[in-house]
Design a protein around this motif. Structure first.
Motif, PDB file in Angstrom:
ATOM      1  N   ILE A 194      -1.444  -6.789   8.169  1.00  0.00           N
ATOM      2  CA  ILE A 194      -1.844  -8.123   8.611  1.00  0.00           C
ATOM      3  C   ILE A 194      -3.120  -8.566   7.899  1.00  0.00           C
TER       4      ILE A 194
ATOM      5  N   GLU B  55      -2.424  -9.527   4.293  1.00  0.00           N
ATOM      6  CA  GLU B  55      -1.806 -10.846   4.169  1.00  0.00           C
ATOM      7  C   GLU B  55      -2.875 -11.942   4.247  1.00  0.00           C
ATOM      8  N   ILE B  56      -3.848 -11.772   5.130  1.00  0.00           N
ATOM      9  CA  ILE B  56      -4.930 -12.761   5.229  1.00  0.00           C
ATOM     10  C   ILE B  56      -5.769 -12.744   3.956  1.00  0.00           C
TER      11      ILE B  56
ATOM     12  N   ARG C 263      -1.536 -13.685  16.213  1.00  0.00           N
ATOM     13  CA  ARG C 263      -1.206 -14.865  15.411  1.00  0.00           C
ATOM     14  C   ARG C 263      -0.455 -14.480  14.138  1.00  0.00           C
ATOM     15  N   GLU C 264      -0.970 -13.484  13.432  1.00  0.00           N
ATOM     16  CA  GLU C 264      -0.346 -13.099  12.168  1.00  0.00           C
ATOM     17  C   GLU C 264       0.986 -12.387  12.379  1.00  0.00           C
TER      18      GLU C 264
END
Length: 955
Positions: free
Chosen positions: A247, A250-251, A165-166
């Motif tokens: 990733i 970023e979350i 998803r990311e």
């Protein structure tokens, strides 16, 4: 034991493994000693999780670590955990809990009401934030049973669906199944390349990523709908550790926490102390007997070792481990160091040319000839006597080593070298962009910095308090106006302080020279200039090192109070740091440059009419052989001293000292339990003890300052590129060792260039042309020699040049109290003495006025500056124009990739169309078969007929 609901909100297929706090075993009745006994009888769980690289199940990889502080006491620990579960359960129903001390009720007796509210103020946002991370799809595991007491760790794992998803959101280019052949050279170029590869094979690192590739996988931005295009044969390695940590980061940045002031993500939580650290893990140990092979160990052996200083850098492996931004820095540093090799060779040739022609230099031969019997005027008042020009023979000969016609050629060469270096780097950068799949990458606006969002939140709260309805707030120039004023005042103060220090050094030189000249010993009087120059250079070096650190801190603070929105804006505002540090590093040259003007300006005066400071100290004159030699000595000492002391000693010594201090602090906190003491540390514990990564700004600053030394003052110091080359050979391995062994692993950041530093380098290259033009014109004797050779020489040679540059002075014209105390020091009475200047003789009608020769030389100097500057600028622009920014083969490969990608999608579309046509044909045949049946059968099977026709729609 009661589990928080937030840890059970994973998808149904991923609930096979529950994530719990590993210390919660105490809540079901196990004693610490009992658990230790059970652990000793069972298999070592640390070995299953590879000592912290995986979760306790040994299957899920740790992608990121969050660190926080907690109370160590056992009761406090159990109490904290109970409040944690209660709050988590309530929060799962989306009901906000009241903050401690504001009506919140805790499940405890009155005797336990002395909870540390400050600790809870950090714990509540932390628990909500972790719950939001779990809702975002991440998996967490806590560990407080570590050797670092009072420190808890949160291990984060990103499952496959979150990574996909990311990766799609971030538009990460990933390798597809399609492979294509890279264009190879043919004919003579192929043979030359093969010969070069064989010659350079011993200096190539033994790394798989560094070997030349003949095939390349086609890359495309990842898409979950097109997973069949990508090579997913090994899902565990499809997303490498660098990509996984990026990733997760970023979350972490975009996940918010609604508790009070902590609403901005991980950067704000770190700034407010909710978490003490956040970092990805290194791949493993880099030294030891039983260390498993990993990229970190390979980098340590083939890159971060002084024994491989002669080898190329494994840039692709550096990028794979640290990311594109750090990879580009080391690639740029490698290209810069390689380009210093030809500059160093030419600089050595220029220096050797000066050594070879020193005995043929007519002006220095005339100065050394005692038969000329030229008597020079005193260098100071009263205590200094007349002296023979031949006594300055050694200085004149040494000055020729750097002040010769080859110096002008070297200045032009270095200007073209700077332009060529910039073009070569642009081409190298494009090659790296192609190899690293960054050709179509466009940097998106980064997340706002924590300080910026805090200011925006504060501003919005003020307006809400005034009952004003506003749109989304942002900081304007009015909000930053006080910071701008502070910046302006701070910069003016630092510039004023710099010039005050320059003035102080001038006063020191003058006063020290006067004090030593009064010395009664002949040896003291003879070594005045050497003593003054040496001590002044040491003072300059110490001042530069101190101001470098002080101004760096001040400039960073000035940038912080402006509150830039993103990290990129922050780096761009740090351009002020570059200007200030360059100012401090080159401030000491101001005095020497002004000293060089004394030959043609009125800063010093003349015998009988000297310029005095505070009516007491006479302005210092240049050495008899010229100021260029003194400038060269000062440049060499400052450059070498700064590189050895500040760059290398500080970079090695300070991290070692910090590491030792942290080790001693942890040793004091360590438990007396021998078994716990002997337990091997987890990977995240070891990395926590490393120094945090502070960014690349200090590394770029160091090289930018060195680039200024190499280009700005190269006319006065041709050996500067050689010293820079020797320093960089050590610097590359020193920085590599620091990144691999001394620092926590930084978060990989995608970047396609080196950012604002490229523009700074170009600016320094342009400025170097102007400064070198003035140094050659006004500092050296190059222009006066040309003027004499073509205007005043009788036989077309340099014979008589020294006498032409000297003016005469009648000793009877000395001011009262300034004549030498011992006029008979040379053994005879002096009537006329000489001094270096273009003035009328004492027997002229306008005695001691500026002569016509001075104006002729000045006009020639100004004309040289204009011609040199424009000619070199034109040549630099021509080099920039003639060398393409993108290599031809890379341009062809990029075009080939686009064509292949179009072919892949065209084939996919054709396959879809063929499949649809096949389905239609099958549906048509089924319809015909249905129509061939009897009407009664058709009516009874009308439902199935309609289903036949609806089949394609469902597909």
């Amino acid at each position: 034991m009661r589990m928080s609901k937030k840890y059970s909100c994973l998808p149904a297929e991923e609930k096979g493994i529950h994530i719990i706090n590993i210390r919660a075993i105490e809540d079901i009745g196990y004693d610490q000693h009992e658990s230790t006994l059970l652990n000793s009888l069972s298999k070592n769980p640390d070995a299953d999780c590879k000592y912290g690289l995986y979760f306790r199940d040994g299957k899920r990889k740790v992608d990121y670590i969050l660190v926080y502080h907690y109370k160590k006491s056992s009761a406090g620990r159990i109490l904290t955990r109970r409040v944690h579960h209660n709050d988590s359960s309530a929060r799962s129903t989306k009901q906000d809990q009241p903050l401690p001390g504001k009506g919140g009720q805790l499940e405890m007796g009155e005797s336990e009401a002395h909870v540390d509210y400050h600790e809870d103020d950090k714990r509540f946002p932390r628990e909500e934030y972790e719950g939001n991370l779990v809702e975002a799809g991440l998996e967490l595991e806590h560990d407080e049973d570590t050797k670092i007491h009072g420190i808890g760790f949160v291990k984060i794992h990103a499952p496959w669906n979150v990574l996909c998803r990311e990766a799609e959101f971030l538009k990460l280019k990933m390798p597809t199944k399609k492979m294509y052949q890279i264009n190879q050279t043919h004919g003579l170029l192929k043979k030359i390349n093969s010969v070069i590869q064989k010659i350079t094979e011993p200096i190539q690192p033994k790394v798989a990523e560094h070997k030349p590739q003949t095939v390349k996988r086609l890359s495309y931005p990842f898409s979950r709908e097109k997973q069949h295009l990508f090579d997913l044969s090994d899902r565990d390695s499809f997303f490498d550790s660098k990509t996984r940590s990026t990733i997760v980061y970023e979350i972490l940045k975009r996940t918010t926490c609604t508790k009070a002031k902590y609403s901005m993500g991980i950067t704000s939580l770190l700034a407010n102390g909710v978490y003490s650290a956040a970092y990805p893990l290194h791949d493993g140990d880099y030294e030891g007997e039983n260390v498993e092979p990993n990229d970190r160990k390979l980098l340590c052996e083939e890159w971060a070792s002084y024994g491989v200083f002669y080898k190329y850098q494994p840039i692709d492996l550096v990028r794979k481990y640290f990311g594109e931004k750090i990879g580009l820095y080391f690639a740029w540093l490698g290209v810069y160091t390689q380009m210093l090799i030809p500059a160093s060779i030419v600089g050595i040739i220029v220096f050797l040319y000066g050594c070879a022609t020193v005995d043929e230099n007519i002006p220095s031969m005339e100065m050394c000839d005692e038969r000329n019997n030229i008597t020079m005027c005193p260098l100071c008042d009263r205590t200094c006597s007349y002296w023979k020009m031949s006594s300055a023979c050694a200085t004149a000969r040494a000055s020729h080593l750097f002040d010769n016609p080859a110096t002008v050629f070297f200045s032009v060469f270095m200007a073209l070298w700077a332009a060529t270096f910039m073009e070569h780097w642009k081409r190298k950068q494009m090659r790296l962009n192609y190899r690293w799949d960054l050709t179509g990458f466009e940097e998106e606006e980064d997340h706002p910095r924590a300080e910026y969002e805090a200011k925006v939140l504060e501003k919005s709260l003020r307006k809400e308090h005034k009952h004003k309805e506003t749109d989304k707030e942002k900081l304007t120039w009015k909000d930053r106006f006080p910071a701008y004023v502070t910046n302006f005042v701070g910069i003016i103060f630092m510039v004023g302080l710099t010039f005050a220090i320059v003035f102080g050094v001038i006063i020191y030189r003058i006063s020290t020279a006067a004090a030593l000249a009064i010395s009664s010993t002949p040896s003291g009087r003879s070594s005045v200039r050497v003593t003054v120059t040496a001590t002044a250079v040491i003072i300059n070096l110490v001042v530069i090192i101190i101001l470098d650190e002080v101004y760096g801190c001040i400039a960073r603070w000035l940038t912080q109070i402006e509150v830039p929105k993103t990290d990129k804006n922050f780096e761009e505002r740090l351009f002020t740091v570059v200007c200030l540090l360059l100012l401090t590093l080159y401030h000491s040259k101001y005095h020497l440059f002004s000293c060089n003007q004394q030959k043609s300006t009125r800063f010093v005066g003349r015998p009988g009419d000297y310029v005095y400071i505070f009516h007491s100290f006479r302005m210092e004159e240049c050495a008899p052989g010229g100021c260029l030699m003194e400038l060269c000595i000062q440049l060499s000492i400052i450059m070498l001293g700064k590189q050895l002391i500040q760059n290398n000693l500080f970079e090695i010594g300070i991290p070692k000292m910090k590491k030792f201090i942290r080790y001693m602090k942890l040793k004091r906190r360590r438990s007396l339990d021998h078994e716990e003491h002997m337990k091997k540390k987890q990977r995240y514990e070891v990395d926590y003890n490393l120094e945090p990564f502070a960014g690349l700004t200090p590394e770029y600053m160091e090289m930018i300052i060195q680039f200024g030394f190499v280009t700005l003052f190269v006319a006065s110091f041709p050996l500067a590129p050689l010293f820079a080359l020797l320093n960089n050979i050590i610097e590359i391995r020193l920085d590599a060792k620091k990144f691999v062994t001394e620092l926590r692993r930084p978060v990989a950041v995608r970047a396609k260039d080196i950012g604002i530093w490229y523009n700074i380098l170009r600016g320094i290259g342009k400025l170097a042309v102007i400064i070198n033009a003035f140094v050659i014109s006004f500092t050296s004797d190059f222009i006066p020699r040309l003027v004499y050779l073509y205007m005043y020489s009788e036989n077309g040679t340099m014979h008589g040049f020294v006498n032409h540059t000297l003016s005469s002075f009648n000793v009877s014209d000395f001011q009262a109290g300034t004549a030498p105390n011992d006029p008979m020091d040379l053994g005879y009475e002096v009537q006329i003495c000489r001094y270096k200047d273009y003035r009328e003789p004492p027997w002229s009608e306008n005695k001691y006025d500026i002569s016509k020769d001075f104006w002729a030389v000045l006009a020639a100097r100004l004309a040289f500056v204009i011609v040199f500057q424009n000619l070199v600028m034109f040549m630099s622009e021509f080099v920039d124009w003639i060398i393409p920014d993108i290599p031809k083969d890379i341009s062809q490969q990029i075009h080939k990739e686009k064509v292949l990608m179009v072919e892949v999608f065209m084939r996919e579309e054709q396959g879809k169309l063929q499949m649809l046509e096949t389905w239609k044909d099958k549906d048509k045949k089924k319809g015909e078969n249905c129509n061939n049946h009897s009407p009664r059968l058709s009516r009874s099977r009308s439902g199935s007929l309609s289903s036949c026709h609806s089949y394609p729609l469902e597909v």
